[in-house]
Design a protein around this motif. Structure first.
Motif, mmCIF file in Angstrom:
data_model
loop_
_atom_site.group_PDB
_atom_site.id
_atom_site.type_symbol
_atom_site.label_atom_id
_atom_site.label_comp_id
_atom_site.label_asym_id
_atom_site.label_seq_id
_atom_site.Cartn_x
_atom_site.Cartn_y
_atom_site.Cartn_z
ATOM 1 N N ASN A 83 0.809 -1.215 0.000
ATOM 2 C CA ASN A 83 0.000 0.000 0.000
ATOM 3 C C ASN A 83 0.843 1.267 0.000
ATOM 4 N N ASP A 84 1.830 1.304 0.904
ATOM 5 C CA ASP A 84 2.638 2.512 1.068
ATOM 6 C C ASP A 84 4.006 2.115 1.590
ATOM 7 N N LEU A 137 -6.264 -8.387 -2.056
ATOM 8 C CA LEU A 137 -5.296 -8.619 -0.988
ATOM 9 C C LEU A 137 -3.909 -8.339 -1.544
ATOM 10 N N ILE A 138 -3.134 -7.506 -0.852
ATOM 11 C CA ILE A 138 -1.761 -7.239 -1.273
ATOM 12 C C ILE A 138 -0.845 -7.251 -0.052
ATOM 13 N N GLY A 139 0.432 -7.495 -0.290
ATOM 14 C CA GLY A 139 1.418 -7.447 0.779
ATOM 15 C C GLY A 139 2.099 -8.783 1.005
ATOM 16 N N ALA A 140 3.323 -8.714 1.527
ATOM 17 C CA ALA A 140 4.142 -9.915 1.737
ATOM 18 C C ALA A 140 3.918 -10.560 3.098
ATOM 19 N N SER A 141 2.883 -10.155 3.819
ATOM 20 C CA SER A 141 2.714 -10.602 5.200
ATOM 21 C C SER A 141 2.564 -12.114 5.343
ATOM 22 N N GLY A 142 1.919 -12.761 4.388
ATOM 23 C CA GLY A 142 1.774 -14.211 4.472
ATOM 24 C C GLY A 142 3.124 -14.906 4.413
ATOM 25 N N ALA A 143 3.964 -14.478 3.488
ATOM 26 C CA ALA A 143 5.306 -15.053 3.384
ATOM 27 C C ALA A 143 6.139 -14.723 4.610
ATOM 28 N N ILE A 144 6.016 -13.486 5.122
ATOM 29 C CA ILE A 144 6.772 -13.076 6.306
ATOM 30 C C ILE A 144 6.331 -13.891 7.521
ATOM 31 N N ALA A 145 5.052 -14.153 7.639
ATOM 32 C CA ALA A 145 4.562 -14.965 8.750
ATOM 33 C C ALA A 145 5.171 -16.366 8.709
ATOM 34 N N GLY A 146 5.327 -16.917 7.514
ATOM 35 C CA GLY A 146 5.977 -18.217 7.389
ATOM 36 C C GLY A 146 7.425 -18.171 7.819
ATOM 37 N N PHE A 187 -4.926 -14.768 17.685
ATOM 38 C CA PHE A 187 -5.975 -14.132 18.488
ATOM 39 C C PHE A 187 -6.783 -13.162 17.630
ATOM 40 N N MET A 188 -6.078 -12.363 16.824
ATOM 41 C CA MET A 188 -6.777 -11.396 15.986
ATOM 42 C C MET A 188 -7.596 -12.079 14.896
ATOM 43 N N LEU A 189 -7.146 -13.241 14.447
ATOM 44 C CA LEU A 189 -7.935 -13.999 13.470
ATOM 45 C C LEU A 189 -9.286 -14.374 14.063
ATOM 46 N N LEU A 190 -9.292 -14.736 15.328
ATOM 47 C CA LEU A 190 -10.521 -15.191 15.979
ATOM 48 C C LEU A 190 -11.395 -14.036 16.452
ATOM 49 N N PHE A 191 -10.765 -12.950 16.908
ATOM 50 C CA PHE A 191 -11.545 -11.911 17.581
ATOM 51 C C PHE A 191 -11.363 -10.513 16.995
ATOM 52 N N GLY A 192 -10.446 -10.344 16.039
ATOM 53 C CA GLY A 192 -10.155 -9.004 15.534
ATOM 54 C C GLY A 192 -10.960 -8.637 14.306
ATOM 55 N N GLU A 193 -10.794 -7.400 13.906
ATOM 56 C CA GLU A 193 -11.432 -6.889 12.698
ATOM 57 C C GLU A 193 -10.583 -7.236 11.473
ATOM 58 N N THR A 194 -11.204 -7.367 10.332
ATOM 59 C CA THR A 194 -10.488 -7.743 9.109
ATOM 60 C C THR A 194 -10.576 -6.665 8.025
ATOM 61 N N ASP A 195 -10.935 -5.438 8.434
ATOM 62 C CA ASP A 195 -11.122 -4.390 7.435
ATOM 63 C C ASP A 195 -9.821 -4.033 6.727
ATOM 64 N N GLN A 196 -8.737 -3.857 7.482
ATOM 65 C CA GLN A 196 -7.478 -3.403 6.918
ATOM 66 C C GLN A 196 -6.418 -4.490 6.842
ATOM 67 N N ILE A 197 -6.462 -5.448 7.737
ATOM 68 C CA ILE A 197 -5.437 -6.497 7.811
ATOM 69 C C ILE A 197 -6.103 -7.857 7.681
#
Length: 256
Positions: A83-84, A137-146, A187-197
């Motif tokens: 994004n930025d 969906l954009i960003g390298a976060s999935g790869a970084i999480a791995g 935790f955020m997957l279960l209880f967080g918002e998914t608008d931005q992340i």
């Protein structure tokens, strides 16, 4: 949650982290090539190269002018868009601090495969959770999480420097910093918002990283390794007879 700064985990199997540097360079170059001050252009590129679940699952179609590549390729291309500069910088910092040691443990080509498969797993998890989504969906976060998960499994006791909450410097074992990071994502997957992340994307990368590191690491790389062992002292040279009283000091100096 925290900003990684540095680890003292030196390379042992490869000379340089060529793939990690190459991935960072690719992300930076693509960011500047795809950036634009025009919001419409940015959105069009995100739709054309990002991962759109409804398109990937054939539940929707993009306008012809936005179709840049086959939808199957977006499982990978989305991971090279950001994004930025802050989005890019955060992901690349994690990649720089932790990626080199995962590359060291897997080897160049297996590490590249690992990175791409974690990215694919992140996109797939996101798509399965929100199959009708038309947002890219954009960003390298999935790869970084791995990568973070693989590092935790390989080197849980190596100490890393972090900035907790962006301002408190701490030197703590990886299992504390990265373990809490992974728990936070779940935790955020279960209880967080998914608008931005997309926490689902992070979770997909976490699961893929945990599984892939078990089969892709080099045979001589153990799991759950402790801190890098200190250099072993050289074996003492056998004692030599003491010089006679009239010999004077040795010209070679003291032996070590």
């Amino acid at each position: 949650m925290f900003i990684p700064l540095y680890d003292s985990n030196h390379l042992r199997h490869i000379k340089h982290q060529y793939v990690t540097i190459g991935l960072i360079a690719a992300n930076v170059i693509i960011f500047f090539l795809t950036s634009s001050s025009d919001e419409y252009t940015m959105q069009a590129r995100a739709l054309g190269l990002g991962y759109v679940p409804s398109v990937a699952f054939d539940r929707a179609t993009l306008p012809a002018e936005l179709v840049l590549i086959p939808s199957l390729l977006t499982y990978v291309t989305y991971a090279f868009l950001h994004n930025d500069i802050w989005h890019l910088g955060g992901n690349m910092l994690f990649l720089w601090v932790f990626g080199d040691n995962v590359e060291d443990a897997l080897g160049y080509w297996r590490y590249l495969l690992f990175y791409l498969l974690c990215a694919i797993a992140g996109a797939l998890a996101h798509g399965l959770l929100m199959p009708d989504s038309q947002q890219p969906l954009i960003g390298a976060s999935g790869a970084i999480a791995g990568i973070v998960t693989a590092y935790l499994i390989l080197y849980p006791r190596v100490k890393v420097w972090i900035l907790a909450f962006g301002r408190i410097p701490l030197h703590i074992p990886a299992y504390m910093a990265l373990g809490l990071w992974i728990l936070f994502q779940l935790f955020m997957l279960l209880f967080g918002e998914t608008d931005q992340i997309s926490w689902a994307c992070h979770a997909g990368g976490i699961v893929a990283g945990a599984l892939l590191v078990l089969v892709l690491r080099s045979r001589d790389v153990p799991l759950f390794e402790q801190e890098e062992p200190a250099a072993q002292p050289a074996e003492s040279a056998p004692a030599e007879p003491a010089p006679a009283a009239d010999d004077g000091p040795s010209p070679w100096g003291p032996r070590r």
